[in-house]
Write a protein that holds these residues in place. Sequence first.
Motif, PDB file in Angstrom:
ATOM      1  N   GLY A 240      83.338  63.867  -4.226  1.00 45.39           N
ATOM      2  CA  GLY A 240      82.838  64.091  -5.574  1.00 45.39           C
ATOM      3  C   GLY A 240      83.653  63.346  -6.614  1.00 45.39           C
ATOM      4  N   MET A 241      83.106  63.260  -7.826  1.00 48.73           N
ATOM      5  CA  MET A 241      83.788  62.580  -8.916  1.00 48.73           C
ATOM      6  C   MET A 241      85.127  63.242  -9.242  1.00 48.73           C
ATOM      7  N   ASP A 242      85.202  64.569  -9.107  1.00 50.77           N
ATOM      8  CA  ASP A 242      86.451  65.255  -9.421  1.00 50.77           C
ATOM      9  C   ASP A 242      87.565  64.825  -8.478  1.00 50.77           C
ATOM     10  N   LEU A 243      87.241  64.621  -7.214  1.00 51.92           N
ATOM     11  CA  LEU A 243      88.238  64.176  -6.245  1.00 51.92           C
ATOM     12  C   LEU A 243      88.684  62.752  -6.548  1.00 51.92           C
ATOM     13  N   LEU A 244      87.745  61.880  -6.849  1.00 46.83           N
ATOM     14  CA  LEU A 244      88.089  60.490  -7.166  1.00 46.83           C
ATOM     15  C   LEU A 244      89.001  60.426  -8.384  1.00 46.83           C
TER      16      LEU A 244
ATOM     17  N   SER B 149      90.610  66.538   6.830  1.00 44.92           N
ATOM     18  CA  SER B 149      89.319  67.211   6.728  1.00 44.92           C
ATOM     19  C   SER B 149      88.761  67.547   8.104  1.00 44.92           C
ATOM     20  N   LEU B 150      88.869  66.609   9.036  1.00 42.78           N
ATOM     21  CA  LEU B 150      88.365  66.835  10.388  1.00 42.78           C
ATOM     22  C   LEU B 150      89.200  67.885  11.118  1.00 42.78           C
ATOM     23  N   ALA B 151      90.532  67.788  10.969  1.00 43.63           N
ATOM     24  CA  ALA B 151      91.415  68.698  11.698  1.00 43.63           C
ATOM     25  C   ALA B 151      91.251  70.139  11.240  1.00 43.63           C
ATOM     26  N   ALA B 152      91.075  70.332   9.930  1.00 42.48           N
ATOM     27  CA  ALA B 152      90.994  71.687   9.389  1.00 42.48           C
ATOM     28  C   ALA B 152      89.556  72.156   9.163  1.00 42.48           C
ATOM     29  N   HIS B 153      88.584  71.263   9.466  1.00 40.83           N
ATOM     30  CA  HIS B 153      87.168  71.595   9.242  1.00 40.83           C
ATOM     31  C   HIS B 153      86.949  72.011   7.783  1.00 40.83           C
TER      32      HIS B 153
ATOM     33  N   THR C  91      87.991  68.079  -0.948  1.00 39.37           N
ATOM     34  CA  THR C  91      88.135  68.752  -2.231  1.00 39.37           C
ATOM     35  C   THR C  91      89.469  68.387  -2.864  1.00 39.37           C
ATOM     36  N   VAL C  92      89.617  68.721  -4.144  1.00 40.52           N
ATOM     37  CA  VAL C  92      90.883  68.480  -4.837  1.00 40.52           C
ATOM     38  C   VAL C  92      92.029  69.260  -4.185  1.00 40.52           C
ATOM     39  N   PRO C  93      91.858  70.546  -3.819  1.00 42.26           N
ATOM     40  CA  PRO C  93      92.956  71.242  -3.144  1.00 42.26           C
ATOM     41  C   PRO C  93      93.402  70.553  -1.857  1.00 42.26           C
ATOM     42  N   LEU C  94      92.449  70.035  -1.071  1.00 40.69           N
ATOM     43  CA  LEU C  94      92.815  69.312   0.150  1.00 40.69           C
ATOM     44  C   LEU C  94      93.558  68.032  -0.211  1.00 40.69           C
TER      45      LEU C  94
ATOM     46  N   VAL D  18      97.292  66.736   0.921  1.00 39.91           N
ATOM     47  CA  VAL D  18      97.476  65.456   1.604  1.00 39.91           C
ATOM     48  C   VAL D  18      98.444  64.570   0.837  1.00 39.91           C
ATOM     49  N   LEU D  19      98.298  64.492  -0.484  1.00 38.64           N
ATOM     50  CA  LEU D  19      99.208  63.680  -1.277  1.00 38.64           C
ATOM     51  C   LEU D  19     100.637  64.194  -1.191  1.00 38.64           C
ATOM     52  N   ALA D  20     100.785  65.526  -1.167  1.00 33.89           N
ATOM     53  CA  ALA D  20     102.123  66.108  -1.040  1.00 33.89           C
ATOM     54  C   ALA D  20     102.751  65.719   0.292  1.00 33.89           C
ATOM     55  N   GLU D  21     101.946  65.737   1.350  1.00 29.38           N
ATOM     56  CA  GLU D  21     102.454  65.362   2.669  1.00 29.38           C
ATOM     57  C   GLU D  21     102.822  63.879   2.709  1.00 29.38           C
ATOM     58  N   LEU D  22     101.968  63.019   2.170  1.00 29.52           N
ATOM     59  CA  LEU D  22     102.268  61.590   2.127  1.00 29.52           C
ATOM     60  C   LEU D  22     103.491  61.318   1.270  1.00 29.52           C
TER      61      LEU D  22
END
Length: 254
Positions: free
Chosen positions: A178-182, A207-211, A215-218, A222-226
């Motif tokens: 979605g636009m919010d994620l971008l 997304s695949l691993a956690a099904h 979304t922004v929370p995901l 991910v950004l925190a992990e990277l």
Amino acid sequence: MTIAAQLPLDLGHRVAIGSEDFLVAPSNADAVAWLDRWPSWPAPALAVYGPAGCGKTHLGHVWRARSHAPIVSGDALDSADLPALLGRANAVVVEDADRVAGAPAREEALFHLYNLARDSGGHLLLLSRKPPARWRVKLPDLRSRIKAAPAVGVEAPDDALLAAVLVKLFADRQLRPGMDLLTYLLTRMERSLDAARRVVAALDRASLAAHRPLTVPLAREVLAELDHETGGKDDGSGNRRSPRHRVRSQQGAG
């Protein structure tokens, strides 16, 4: 409505390698124009320079697809069979070409490779982070040849280019964020095309691993992990910067 339909992206597409597209934008248009002029370059070499992640290597692969040129690192030139390297393609891409500077054997190798290309009507594409004028080459003959070669800069990607790249990378994986994620990614990710590829790949895996949907929370997770993996941190304005970016900022502050 998809992101691609919502964003006013007027960027040209260039087929690169594999399934990737190269996107033409103001930050790289001059370099693309020079590559389009090949083989009618005014010198045996063209230097393309710019910061890490700006797309220089991708441009090198675009040109390689047209010229069939092999790619060699500046670090490896002194051990290369130069006539064989130039080969039938009569062209070579030298990545990190500035790394020859200060190393006599590598400077000699680039000098001889340049002469081979010149004498055979061939061409060299020299990729580097720094413009050739700042390479600090010690060999006078090589320095004069590099100085005579045209040089063109590629700038760090702006929001429009990063957005277009994200849309393309997600689409390649059949994902429709979605636009919010971008918008979230554009204001927080490292400002490079390499980072865009890493972020999209990591989001797809998570997304695949956690099904979970994209979304922004995901994305925040991910950004925190990277960020943890690269040692980067927030610069205070919401933009993520790697240690490499912080070093450049400190050097430019003086």
